[in-house]
Design an enzyme around this catalytic site. Structure first.
Site, PDB file in Angstrom:
ATOM      1  N   THR A  17       0.831  -1.214   0.000  1.00  0.00           N
ATOM      2  CA  THR A  17       0.000   0.000   0.000  1.00  0.00           C
ATOM      3  C   THR A  17       0.862   1.259   0.000  1.00  0.00           C
ATOM      4  OG1 THR A  17      -1.702  -1.191   1.210  1.00  0.00           O
ATOM      5  CG2 THR A  17      -1.867   1.179   1.229  1.00  0.00           C
TER       6      THR A  17
ATOM      7  N   LYS B 182       8.566   6.063  20.671  1.00  0.00           N
ATOM      8  CA  LYS B 182       9.068   6.670  21.915  1.00  0.00           C
ATOM      9  C   LYS B 182       7.918   7.040  22.841  1.00  0.00           C
ATOM     10  CE  LYS B 182      13.284   8.589  19.871  1.00  0.00           C
ATOM     11  NZ  LYS B 182      12.999   9.179  18.526  1.00  0.00           N
TER      12      LYS B 182
ATOM     13  N   ARG C  41      -1.572   4.777   7.808  1.00  0.00           N
ATOM     14  CA  ARG C  41      -2.044   3.446   8.135  1.00  0.00           C
ATOM     15  C   ARG C  41      -1.715   3.213   9.599  1.00  0.00           C
ATOM     16  NH1 ARG C  41      -2.720  -0.959   4.599  1.00  0.00           N
ATOM     17  NH2 ARG C  41      -2.913  -2.958   5.651  1.00  0.00           N
TER      18      ARG C  41
ATOM     19  N   HIS D 204     -10.496   0.475   4.662  1.00  0.00           N
ATOM     20  CA  HIS D 204      -9.373   0.638   3.728  1.00  0.00           C
ATOM     21  C   HIS D 204      -9.978   1.145   2.421  1.00  0.00           C
ATOM     22  CE1 HIS D 204      -5.569   0.221   1.940  1.00  0.00           C
ATOM     23  NE2 HIS D 204      -5.493  -1.085   1.775  1.00  0.00           N
TER      24      HIS D 204
END
Ligand SMILES: [Zn+2]
Lengths: 302, 156
Positions: A51, A79, A100, A128
């Site tokens: 994708t 992090k 995504r 999607h």
């Protein structure tokens, strides 16, 4: 108002048709400098090479620049930064965000936080939409219309987000017929069947996958994944039942095309690949043109 | 004025001149109702009674707020935790209007999304649901688009 694309139902039928028209223009002429001077963030909180490359190719063909990350390990999310803060920061730098994310609803939330438009490239098992639009473009290209299409959806119809979105989108067109072929455990959820009934759209359910496909215009294959079955024995029972083989295509219609969102495992036998009804590799290429269309529409460039 | 108060003794909390009485709140949800309506953040005089006897509810609670008149969209927020609550609007010690609560079309906050993979369960976000069915209550999450219903419905 900015035009995010988070769920397939965010678009009207007119918008579907506009994307189809733009996609065919981009297929004719893929390199157009419409995004010149623009920067697009490509944020993949979950890796998906297929994708991501499709989107980044689309952006490059439009003459835009890409920043971002390809996997969560190289993002600030690793992090411990919240999605909220990442989107706030990135949206200051760019003109468009493609993202995504493994969590469902992440894209909708990002769109609320971001002043620039967001295109959802997949949010967990939820949506999607760009896949669905490229599926529709593939249907239109091979059938010449999106009306009166008989679609067979095969495999995992319970968790397969691509079949749900395609069902919703195709229901906007004239007189579709849906045929669902799935094991009991992976049947089309009731909410979609109720949706079709309320719209007066015909659907049929099948457990067997054999000569019932003779009426099909489109066969939409999906992966049946082992982890979807609570009982591994049930998976062993059905894993070879929903495999499409070349021999099954003999008595099918001449206009039939076989689609698959890819990657496949074994649900389409490799002996189908050389049949001219196999369309899944071309379908993937259509993704670049469709995404060029979606990006230009989202940014009001066309 | 004293006699009037006496008459209202059955309510077990003193009468108010102007304001709203919210009755038939399940006792266990009293403090949630107070918090959802933001009554802990306003200056109005508020009296409440709890663990009062009530035929249909078991123990009930009652809240009286002086000089406060709720809008429908304000009061309907409590419909999920006090579905049988009713409101008496009081003007000059008299009940001038009675209202019942109704489940709103959109529910913000209050309910958790049942889907553990929903972004709202992984980051600090106010949940938002579209009410797709009132009876039995079915809520569609604005974010993950999954339906939370029946026993899956959990409050924060
Ligand atoms: Zn949710």
């Amino acid at each position: 108002m900015k035009k995010d694309l988070i769920s397939i139902t965010d678009y009207s039928k007119e918008e579907y048709l506009k994307i189809m028209k733009l996609a065919s223009e981009f297929e004719e002429n893929p390199n157009q400098d419409l995004l010149k001077g623009k920067v697009v963030a490509s944020l993949f909180f979950e890796p998906s090479t297929r994708t991501r490359l499709s989107f980044e190719t689309a952006i490059n063909r439009l003459g835009g620049k890409v920043i971002g990350f390809a996997d969560p390990g190289s993002s600030s999310a690793s992090k411990g930064e919240t999605l909220h803060d990442t989107i706030k920061m990135v949206s200051n730098y760019v003109d468009l965000i493609v993202m995504r994310h493994p969590l469902e609803g992440a894209a909708r939330y990002a769109a609320e936080v971001s002043p620039v438009p967001v295109i959802n490239a997949g949010d967990g098992a939820n949506q999607h939409p760009t896949q669905t639009l490229l599926d529709m473009y593939s249907i239109l290209k091979t059938q010449g219309t999106l009306d009166n299409i008989n679609i067979f959806m095969v495999g995992d119809l319970k968790y397969g987000r691509t079949v749900h979105s395609l069902l919703m989108a195709m229901s906007e067109f004239e007189n579709p017929i849906f045929n669902f072929v799935a094991p009991y455990e992976l049947q089309m959820p009731n909410e979609y069947k109720i949706f079709l009934e309320e719209k007066g759209i015909k659907y049929f359910e099948h457990k067997e996958f054999n000569d019932i496909i003779s009426e099909a215009d489109i066969i939409y294959m999906t992966r049946v994944q082992k982890e979807r079955f609570p009982d591994p024995i049930e998976y062993e029972k059905v894993k070879n039942v929903y495999i499409l083989r070349n021999s099954m295509l003999e008595k099918t219609k001449a206009n039939l095309k076989i689609l698959h969102p890819l990657p496949r495992v074994n649900e389409i036998h490799s002996d189908v690949d050389s049949n001219k009804k196999a369309y899944y590799f071309t379908q993937a290429l259509n993704g670049v043109f469709t995404r060029e269309a979606i990006i230009t529409h989202t940014m009001n460039l066309k | 004025m004293k006699e009037n108060t006496k008459k209202k003794l059955k309510l077990k909390v003193s009468a108010i001149k102007d304001g709203t009485v919210i009755d038939h709140i399940p006792a266990k949800n009293l403090f949630k109702v107070i918090s959802i309506l933001g009554l802990d953040k306003i200056e109005n005089q508020i009296t409440f009674g709890t663990n009062l006897e009530s035929g249909k509810l078991g123990a009930k609670a009652i809240i009286k707020v002086t000089d406060k008149f709720f809008k429908d969209n304000e009061i309907n927020k409590i419909a999920l935790i006090a579905p049988h609550a009713n409101l008496n609007i009081i003007k000059d010690y008299k009940v001038v209007e009675k209202r019942i609560v109704e489940i709103p079309d959109v529910i913000k906050g209050i309910v958790k999304c049942f889907n553990p993979k929903c972004i709202t369960n992984n980051e600090t976000i106010t949940t938002c649901f579209k009410v797709v069915l009132k009876e039995p209550l079915s809520l569609k999450c604005r974010y993950c688009e999954k339906i939370t219903s029946g026993e899956q419905i959990k409050m924060y």
